[in-house]
Design an enzyme around this catalytic site. Structure first.
Site, PDB file in Angstrom:
ATOM      1  N   SER A 134       0.959  -1.234  -0.082  1.00  0.00           N
ATOM      2  CA  SER A 134      -0.167  -0.033  -0.160  1.00  0.00           C
ATOM      3  C   SER A 134       0.578   1.343  -0.097  1.00  0.00           C
ATOM      4  O   SER A 134       1.863   1.347   0.560  1.00  0.00           O
ATOM      5  CB  SER A 134      -0.793  -0.076   1.111  1.00  0.00           C
ATOM      6  OG  SER A 134      -1.882  -0.853   1.141  1.00  0.00           O
ATOM      7  N   GLU A 249      -1.944 -15.447   1.074  1.00  0.00           N
ATOM      8  CA  GLU A 249      -2.499 -14.853   2.271  1.00  0.00           C
ATOM      9  C   GLU A 249      -3.619 -15.009   2.731  1.00  0.00           C
ATOM     10  O   GLU A 249      -4.116 -15.192   3.838  1.00  0.00           O
ATOM     11  CB  GLU A 249      -2.352 -13.270   2.338  1.00  0.00           C
ATOM     12  CG  GLU A 249      -2.779 -12.443   3.391  1.00  0.00           C
ATOM     13  CD  GLU A 249      -2.553 -10.737   3.228  1.00  0.00           C
ATOM     14  OE1 GLU A 249      -2.680 -10.206   4.328  1.00  0.00           O
ATOM     15  OE2 GLU A 249      -2.396 -10.467   2.242  1.00  0.00           O
ATOM     16  N   GLU A 374     -15.149  -3.958  -0.483  1.00  0.00           N
ATOM     17  CA  GLU A 374     -15.807  -3.539  -1.982  1.00  0.00           C
ATOM     18  C   GLU A 374     -15.033  -4.069  -2.981  1.00  0.00           C
ATOM     19  O   GLU A 374     -15.448  -4.266  -3.993  1.00  0.00           O
ATOM     20  CB  GLU A 374     -15.920  -1.954  -2.064  1.00  0.00           C
ATOM     21  CG  GLU A 374     -16.987  -1.344  -0.978  1.00  0.00           C
ATOM     22  CD  GLU A 374     -16.473  -1.136   0.517  1.00  0.00           C
ATOM     23  OE1 GLU A 374     -17.211  -0.812   1.230  1.00  0.00           O
ATOM     24  OE2 GLU A 374     -15.329  -1.422   0.705  1.00  0.00           O
TER      25      GLU A 374
END
Length: 395
Positions: A134, A249, A374
């Site tokens: 990220s 993961e 989402e």
């Protein structure tokens, strides 16, 4: 225990249970139940020592192939190991990212040299890893990565910023998704580099969370260097490798994660008995639904892994992320409802939170990090169910 277990699996369960009972004693007795969401600061050095003790006895990386330092445990035995670990109230694992994310990625896509260099220290818990995905403008939209790397004189030189990097302070290495092709955009031109954290050019800044702790961190790369050979896959294949890591993961790693979930749910049920909340039929219904949700989560993880014949799990693994993120957030809310008004009172000043308050606050992030709900729904709709692609931008 599954009564349909084979004799070999029953023997394996007994071996795991007996070893944990014999070793979670003495100097390691006090690490039982330590760690977990919002409590990652608890007894970190002691938990690290415990995990190295496990490694010395051959109880890390149990699902890895024997030739890479694991036990070659079957899927059923990996489930058994994680079940028994939870039942023993063993502490939260400190080497989760190395063992369950980076290690399987190296096994699937790494060179022989990379396997020889990086896998043994993960098995022995001698090197810790964090994940450099990220960025401030590339969270759920990971393809917007702007951190860049350039190959110079036998090294990748990395510049950029990562954020929400779990356990960066304790880590020796970071697997970094960065842009290595100038002028590229979106999924193209990305590479997957293995970057040492303890060097000049790496600045780690802890982010204080609502829990008062700092599992997450910002990481700034300013001329940081990685050896030219420390790229997994070919230049430009970073998106494929990164998605494979996310698959791991949400596959095998989910079983290890559920160790903590099982312990937390058992503790919430115990709390409900002590407070009398369990006498409320509506509360009993919620507790029962939470228990069933955890069982569904485990079975889905097993189903996902059973369908993988090679490499990493596919887009179906997004179901696991959607399920566990929502379940864990709901568990935090359930814990606060079991506490009632007492949940509004801190344990002490200025901000001494109880384990339940930390759980509630931390789990607000579960439906956001590692891919928001989402995003997971879009992946499931488009790549699993084959529904029409969502309109984006000016489309």
């Amino acid at each position: 225990m599954n009564q349909n277990e084979s004799p070999a699996d029953r023997a394996f369960r007994a071996e795991v249970r007996d070893w944990l009972a014999a070793n979670l004693t003495g100097e390691f007795a006090h690490v039982r139940g330590k760690g977990g969401p919002g409590r990652e600061h608890e007894a970190f050095e002691e938990r690290l020592a415990w995990e190295r003790h496990m490694a010395a006895a051959g109880w890390t990386c149990v699902g890895w192939p024997v030739e890479h330092g694991g036990r070659g445990a079957s899927l059923e035995q990996q489930v058994i190991f994680n079940e028994e670990y939870a039942l023993a109230d063993a502490p939260a694992r400190v080497n989760h990212i190395g063992e369950n994310l980076l290690g399987p990625t190296i096994i699937a896509f790494g060179t022989d040299e990379q396997k020889a260099r990086f896998l043994p220290p993960i098995v022995a818990v001698e090197e810790m890893w964090c994940q450099g995905y990220s960025e401030p403008n590339a969270g759920s939209d990971l393809a917007n990565v702007q951190t860049r790397a350039e190959l110079r004189d036998g090294h990748w030189v990395v510049d950029g910023q990562k954020v929400w990097t779990s356990n960066a302070v304790e880590s020796d290495w970071c697997f970094v998704v960065c842009r290595t092709e100038p002028g590229s955009s979106r999924h193209h031109g990305l590479s997957y580099l293995l970057v040492p954290m303890r060097q000049e050019g790496v600045d780690i800044r802890p982010i204080v969370q609502m829990t008062g702790t700092s599992e997450f961190n910002e990481v700034f790369f300013d001329g940081a260097r990685a050896d030219a050979s420390h790229i997994v896959g070919a230049p430009g294949e970073g998106w494929k490798i990164a998605m494979a890591t996310l698959g791991f993961e949400r596959g095998v790693a989910t079983l290890g994660q559920q160790v903590g979930f099982r312990r937390e749910l058992d503790a919430v049920i115990g709390l409900a008995r002590r407070t009398g909340a369990i006498d409320d039929p509506l509360m009993r219904d919620r507790l029962t639904r939470s228990y069933l949700g955890l069982e569904v989560m485990r079975l889905n993880a097993v189903r996902t892994m059973a369908g993988v014949t090679s490499g990493a799990p596919g887009p179906e693994s997004s179901i696991s992320k959607l399920v566990w993120g929502t379940w864990h957030r709901d568990l935090g809310e359930l814990a606060m409802d079991v506490l009632g008004a007492a949940g509004l009172i801190a344990d002490g000043e200025p901000y001494d939170l109880s384990e339940w308050q930390r759980l509630f606050l931390f789990t607000r992030s579960d439906t956001i990090y590692a891919g928001s709900n989402e995003i997971q729904r879009n992946i499931i709709a488009e790549r699993v169910l084959g529904l029409p692609r969502e309109r984006r931008g000016n489309e």
